[in-house]
Design a protein around this motif. Structure first.
Motif, PDB file in Angstrom:
ATOM      1  N   ASP A  17      10.110  -4.661 -16.830  1.00  0.00           N
ATOM      2  CA  ASP A  17      10.007  -6.118 -16.735  1.00  0.00           C
ATOM      3  C   ASP A  17       8.615  -6.510 -16.243  1.00  0.00           C
ATOM      4  OD1 ASP A  17      10.248  -8.850 -16.209  1.00  0.00           O
ATOM      5  OD2 ASP A  17      12.334  -8.658 -15.583  1.00  0.00           O
ATOM      6  N   LYS A  18       7.810  -7.076 -17.123  1.00  0.00           N
ATOM      7  CA  LYS A  18       6.432  -7.444 -16.796  1.00  0.00           C
ATOM      8  C   LYS A  18       6.354  -8.660 -15.871  1.00  0.00           C
ATOM      9  CE  LYS A  18       4.576  -5.529 -21.094  1.00  0.00           C
ATOM     10  NZ  LYS A  18       3.800  -5.807 -22.337  1.00  0.00           N
ATOM     11  N   ASN A  19       7.471  -9.336 -15.692  1.00  0.00           N
ATOM     12  CA  ASN A  19       7.485 -10.506 -14.819  1.00  0.00           C
ATOM     13  C   ASN A  19       7.544 -10.117 -13.345  1.00  0.00           C
ATOM     14  OD1 ASN A  19       7.665 -13.378 -14.322  1.00  0.00           O
ATOM     15  ND2 ASN A  19       9.841 -13.085 -13.903  1.00  0.00           N
ATOM     16  N   LEU A  20       7.797  -8.821 -13.083  1.00  0.00           N
ATOM     17  CA  LEU A  20       7.975  -8.353 -11.714  1.00  0.00           C
ATOM     18  C   LEU A  20       6.796  -7.511 -11.251  1.00  0.00           C
ATOM     19  CD1 LEU A  20      11.714  -7.214 -11.930  1.00  0.00           C
ATOM     20  CD2 LEU A  20      10.833  -9.398 -11.095  1.00  0.00           C
ATOM     21  N   THR A  21       6.442  -7.670  -9.986  1.00  0.00           N
ATOM     22  CA  THR A  21       5.421  -6.826  -9.377  1.00  0.00           C
ATOM     23  C   THR A  21       6.077  -5.507  -8.959  1.00  0.00           C
ATOM     24  OG1 THR A  21       5.862  -7.596  -7.121  1.00  0.00           O
ATOM     25  CG2 THR A  21       4.298  -8.895  -8.450  1.00  0.00           C
ATOM     26  N   PRO A  22       5.286  -4.467  -8.643  1.00  0.00           N
ATOM     27  CA  PRO A  22       5.880  -3.212  -8.179  1.00  0.00           C
ATOM     28  C   PRO A  22       6.792  -3.412  -6.963  1.00  0.00           C
ATOM     29  CG  PRO A  22       3.601  -2.845  -8.778  1.00  0.00           C
ATOM     30  CD  PRO A  22       3.833  -4.327  -8.865  1.00  0.00           C
ATOM     31  N   THR A  23       6.393  -4.307  -6.060  1.00  0.00           N
ATOM     32  CA  THR A  23       7.236  -4.589  -4.892  1.00  0.00           C
ATOM     33  C   THR A  23       8.542  -5.239  -5.304  1.00  0.00           C
ATOM     34  OG1 THR A  23       5.312  -4.858  -3.436  1.00  0.00           O
ATOM     35  CG2 THR A  23       7.371  -5.850  -2.708  1.00  0.00           C
ATOM     36  N   ASP A  24       8.470  -6.208  -6.239  1.00  0.00           N
ATOM     37  CA  ASP A  24       9.684  -6.859  -6.743  1.00  0.00           C
ATOM     38  C   ASP A  24      10.628  -5.835  -7.347  1.00  0.00           C
ATOM     39  OD1 ASP A  24       8.526  -9.302  -6.080  1.00  0.00           O
ATOM     40  OD2 ASP A  24       7.749  -9.643  -8.099  1.00  0.00           O
ATOM     41  N   LYS A  25      10.091  -4.938  -8.148  1.00  0.00           N
ATOM     42  CA  LYS A  25      10.909  -3.938  -8.836  1.00  0.00           C
ATOM     43  C   LYS A  25      11.602  -3.012  -7.843  1.00  0.00           C
ATOM     44  CE  LYS A  25       7.969  -3.911 -12.960  1.00  0.00           C
ATOM     45  NZ  LYS A  25       7.051  -3.119 -13.823  1.00  0.00           N
ATOM     46  N   LEU A  26      10.864  -2.606  -6.815  1.00  0.00           N
ATOM     47  CA  LEU A  26      11.442  -1.688  -5.826  1.00  0.00           C
ATOM     48  C   LEU A  26      12.560  -2.366  -5.036  1.00  0.00           C
ATOM     49  CD1 LEU A  26      11.332   1.117  -4.652  1.00  0.00           C
ATOM     50  CD2 LEU A  26       9.545   0.359  -3.076  1.00  0.00           C
ATOM     51  N   ILE A  27      12.313  -3.615  -4.612  1.00  0.00           N
ATOM     52  CA  ILE A  27      13.324  -4.351  -3.853  1.00  0.00           C
ATOM     53  C   ILE A  27      14.543  -4.642  -4.720  1.00  0.00           C
ATOM     54  CG2 ILE A  27      13.834  -6.523  -2.678  1.00  0.00           C
ATOM     55  CD1 ILE A  27      10.940  -6.586  -1.723  1.00  0.00           C
ATOM     56  N   LEU A  28      14.305  -5.083  -5.959  1.00  0.00           N
ATOM     57  CA  LEU A  28      15.412  -5.410  -6.855  1.00  0.00           C
ATOM     58  C   LEU A  28      16.246  -4.166  -7.181  1.00  0.00           C
ATOM     59  CD1 LEU A  28      16.799  -7.622  -8.495  1.00  0.00           C
ATOM     60  CD2 LEU A  28      15.256  -7.105 -10.401  1.00  0.00           C
ATOM     61  N   SER A  29      15.581  -3.037  -7.348  1.00  0.00           N
ATOM     62  CA  SER A  29      16.296  -1.787  -7.634  1.00  0.00           C
ATOM     63  C   SER A  29      17.133  -1.355  -6.429  1.00  0.00           C
ATOM     64  CB  SER A  29      15.301  -0.680  -8.005  1.00  0.00           C
ATOM     65  OG  SER A  29      14.605  -1.006  -9.187  1.00  0.00           O
ATOM     66  N   ASP A  30      16.594  -1.576  -5.226  1.00  0.00           N
ATOM     67  CA  ASP A  30      17.337  -1.250  -4.001  1.00  0.00           C
ATOM     68  C   ASP A  30      18.580  -2.125  -3.900  1.00  0.00           C
ATOM     69  OD1 ASP A  30      17.865   0.058  -1.629  1.00  0.00           O
ATOM     70  OD2 ASP A  30      16.583  -1.245  -0.425  1.00  0.00           O
ATOM     71  N   ILE A  31      18.429  -3.408  -4.240  1.00  0.00           N
ATOM     72  CA  ILE A  31      19.564  -4.333  -4.222  1.00  0.00           C
ATOM     73  C   ILE A  31      20.605  -3.907  -5.249  1.00  0.00           C
ATOM     74  CG2 ILE A  31      20.271  -6.725  -4.692  1.00  0.00           C
ATOM     75  CD1 ILE A  31      17.513  -7.604  -3.663  1.00  0.00           C
ATOM     76  N   ALA A  32      20.124  -3.414  -6.409  1.00  0.00           N
ATOM     77  CA  ALA A  32      21.027  -3.036  -7.499  1.00  0.00           C
ATOM     78  C   ALA A  32      21.912  -1.845  -7.149  1.00  0.00           C
ATOM     79  CB  ALA A  32      20.216  -2.722  -8.763  1.00  0.00           C
ATOM     80  N   THR A  33      21.501  -1.053  -6.166  1.00  0.00           N
ATOM     81  CA  THR A  33      22.289   0.127  -5.796  1.00  0.00           C
ATOM     82  C   THR A  33      23.460  -0.231  -4.878  1.00  0.00           C
ATOM     83  OG1 THR A  33      20.897   0.605  -3.861  1.00  0.00           O
ATOM     84  CG2 THR A  33      20.265   1.615  -5.961  1.00  0.00           C
ATOM     85  N   LEU A  34      23.456  -1.449  -4.353  1.00  0.00           N
ATOM     86  CA  LEU A  34      24.507  -1.862  -3.407  1.00  0.00           C
ATOM     87  C   LEU A  34      25.263  -3.070  -3.946  1.00  0.00           C
ATOM     88  CD1 LEU A  34      22.322  -1.710  -0.169  1.00  0.00           C
ATOM     89  CD2 LEU A  34      23.905   0.051  -0.982  1.00  0.00           C
ATOM     90  N   ASN A  35      26.539  -3.170  -3.621  1.00  0.00           N
ATOM     91  CA  ASN A  35      27.314  -4.339  -4.020  1.00  0.00           C
ATOM     92  C   ASN A  35      26.908  -5.560  -3.203  1.00  0.00           C
ATOM     93  OD1 ASN A  35      28.888  -2.979  -5.951  1.00  0.00           O
ATOM     94  ND2 ASN A  35      30.318  -2.264  -4.385  1.00  0.00           N
ATOM     95  N   GLU A  36      26.636  -5.332  -1.909  1.00  0.00           N
ATOM     96  CA  GLU A  36      26.175  -6.401  -1.034  1.00  0.00           C
ATOM     97  C   GLU A  36      24.982  -5.879  -0.237  1.00  0.00           C
ATOM     98  OE1 GLU A  36      29.568  -7.523   1.282  1.00  0.00           O
ATOM     99  OE2 GLU A  36      30.243  -8.970  -0.205  1.00  0.00           O
ATOM    100  N   TYR A  37      23.925  -6.663  -0.184  1.00  0.00           N
ATOM    101  CA  TYR A  37      22.648  -6.225   0.391  1.00  0.00           C
ATOM    102  C   TYR A  37      22.363  -7.079   1.617  1.00  0.00           C
ATOM    103  CZ  TYR A  37      17.669  -4.838   0.194  1.00  0.00           C
ATOM    104  OH  TYR A  37      16.416  -4.335   0.449  1.00  0.00           O
ATOM    105  N   PHE A  38      22.388  -6.445   2.796  1.00  0.00           N
ATOM    106  CA  PHE A  38      22.253  -7.195   4.039  1.00  0.00           C
ATOM    107  C   PHE A  38      20.905  -7.000   4.738  1.00  0.00           C
ATOM    108  CE2 PHE A  38      26.821  -6.593   3.481  1.00  0.00           C
ATOM    109  CZ  PHE A  38      27.310  -7.866   3.731  1.00  0.00           C
ATOM    110  N   LYS A  39      19.981  -6.291   4.130  1.00  0.00           N
ATOM    111  CA  LYS A  39      18.724  -5.967   4.801  1.00  0.00           C
ATOM    112  C   LYS A  39      17.895  -7.222   5.075  1.00  0.00           C
ATOM    113  CE  LYS A  39      18.402  -1.334   2.781  1.00  0.00           C
ATOM    114  NZ  LYS A  39      17.606  -0.401   1.953  1.00  0.00           N
ATOM    115  N   SER A  40      17.298  -7.269   6.261  1.00  0.00           N
ATOM    116  CA  SER A  40      16.438  -8.384   6.621  1.00  0.00           C
ATOM    117  C   SER A  40      15.048  -8.165   6.048  1.00  0.00           C
ATOM    118  CB  SER A  40      16.347  -8.501   8.148  1.00  0.00           C
ATOM    119  OG  SER A  40      15.704  -7.342   8.682  1.00  0.00           O
TER     120      SER A  40
END
Length: 214
Positions: A17-40
Motif C-alpha cells: 500500500d503506497k498510501n502508508l509510510t513504513p511506520t503506518d505499515k508496521l503499526i497497522l500490521s501489529d493491529i491486524a494480529t490482534l482482535n482488540e489493540y489496547f497499546k498506548s
C-alpha cells in the motif's frame, strides 16, 4: 514487550500500500494480529522506535483514512480495531479462496465498465457491486463537472466519511450518492430525516380548543 513476541507479520496488501509510510505499515500490521489493540502511543513509540508524536500522528491517519476504528474502553483506555474492509484485506492469502475474495481486492475493471473506473488501490467500505458502480458513477460525475480530482488520500477519506454518514449501510450510501448527483451537489451529505408535518390550527379553532380545556 512480551517474552513470547516473535515478530510482526506484514500482509502483502498492507506492505504494497503506497498510501502508508513504513511506520503506518508496521503499526497497522501489529493491529491486524490482534482482535482488540489496547497499546498506548507511548508503548507504540517504544516498540516501533519512533516518537510518541509520530505514533499518534500515524494512528490518527489510519483512522481518518478508514483503516481502523478507535474508541475509549472503560472511559480511559483506547481500543483499536481494523475496519471491516481492511480486516479482510489483512488476511493471509491462504485464508482467502481466490474465487471468494472481496470484489475490492480485484481490479475494478473486472466488476464495472472501464468508462466508469475509480482509482485503483482504494479500499471500499462495502463489497457490494452496486456500491462500487455507484461510487464510480460519482467519480465520473465529478469529472464531467470539472471538479478537482480526488487524491488517493482524499478519495479514501471521502469513502470513510460516506461510510459514517450512511451508518455503515451500503444502500443508504448509494442513496446519498444518487441524491448528490440529482441535486448537482459537489459533496456527499447525510440524508435528512423526513419530519411529519403537524396540521396548523387557526386562531378560532385554537381558542375554542383552549376554552374546552378550562
Amino acid at each position: 514487550m512480551s517474552e513470547k513476541f516473535k515478530g510482526v507479520w506484514i500482509p502483502k496488501a498492507i506492505y504494497e500500500d503506497k498510501n502508508l509510510t513504513p511506520t503506518d505499515k508496521l503499526i497497522l500490521s501489529d493491529i491486524a494480529t490482534l482482535n482488540e489493540y489496547f497499546k498506548s502511543n507511548e508503548t507504540i513509540s517504544k516498540e516501533v522506535g519512533v516518537s510518541e508524536r509520530t505514533a499518534s500522528r500515524s494512528i490518527k491517519k489510519l483512522e481518518s483514512t478508514g483503516y481502523i476504528d478507535t474508541k475509549l474502553f472503560d472511559g480511559r483506555n483506547r481500543v483499536v480495531k481494523l475496519t471491516r474492509a481492511v480486516d479482510k484485506m489483512a488476511r493471509q492469502p491462504s485464508q482467502i479462496d481466490q474465487a471468494a475474495k472481496p470484489k475490492w481486492l480485484h481490479s475494478i475493471q473486472e466488476s464495472i465498465q472501464p468508462s466508469i473506473q475509480s482509482s485503483k488501490g482504494v479500499i471500499y467500505p462495502f463489497n457490494e457491486t452496486e456500491f462500487v458502480e455507484a461510487w464510480s458513477v460519482w467519480i465520473l460525475e465529478r469529472k464531467e463537472k470539472r471538479l478537482r480530482k480526488y487524491t488517493h488520500l482524499g478519495e479514501q477519506t471521502a469513502l470513510h466519511n460516506l461510510q459514517k454518514i450512511s451508518n455503515d449501510n451500503y444502500l443508504t450510501a448509494i442513496q446519498i450518492i444518487n441524491n448528490s448527483i440529482t441535486h448537482g451537489w459537489q459533496g456527499l451529505f447525510a440524508l435528512k430525516e423526513q419530519k411529519t408535518k403537524r396540521p396548523k390550527l387557526d386562531a378560532a379553532k385554537a381558542s375554542k380548543w383552549a376554552s374546552g380545556l378550562s
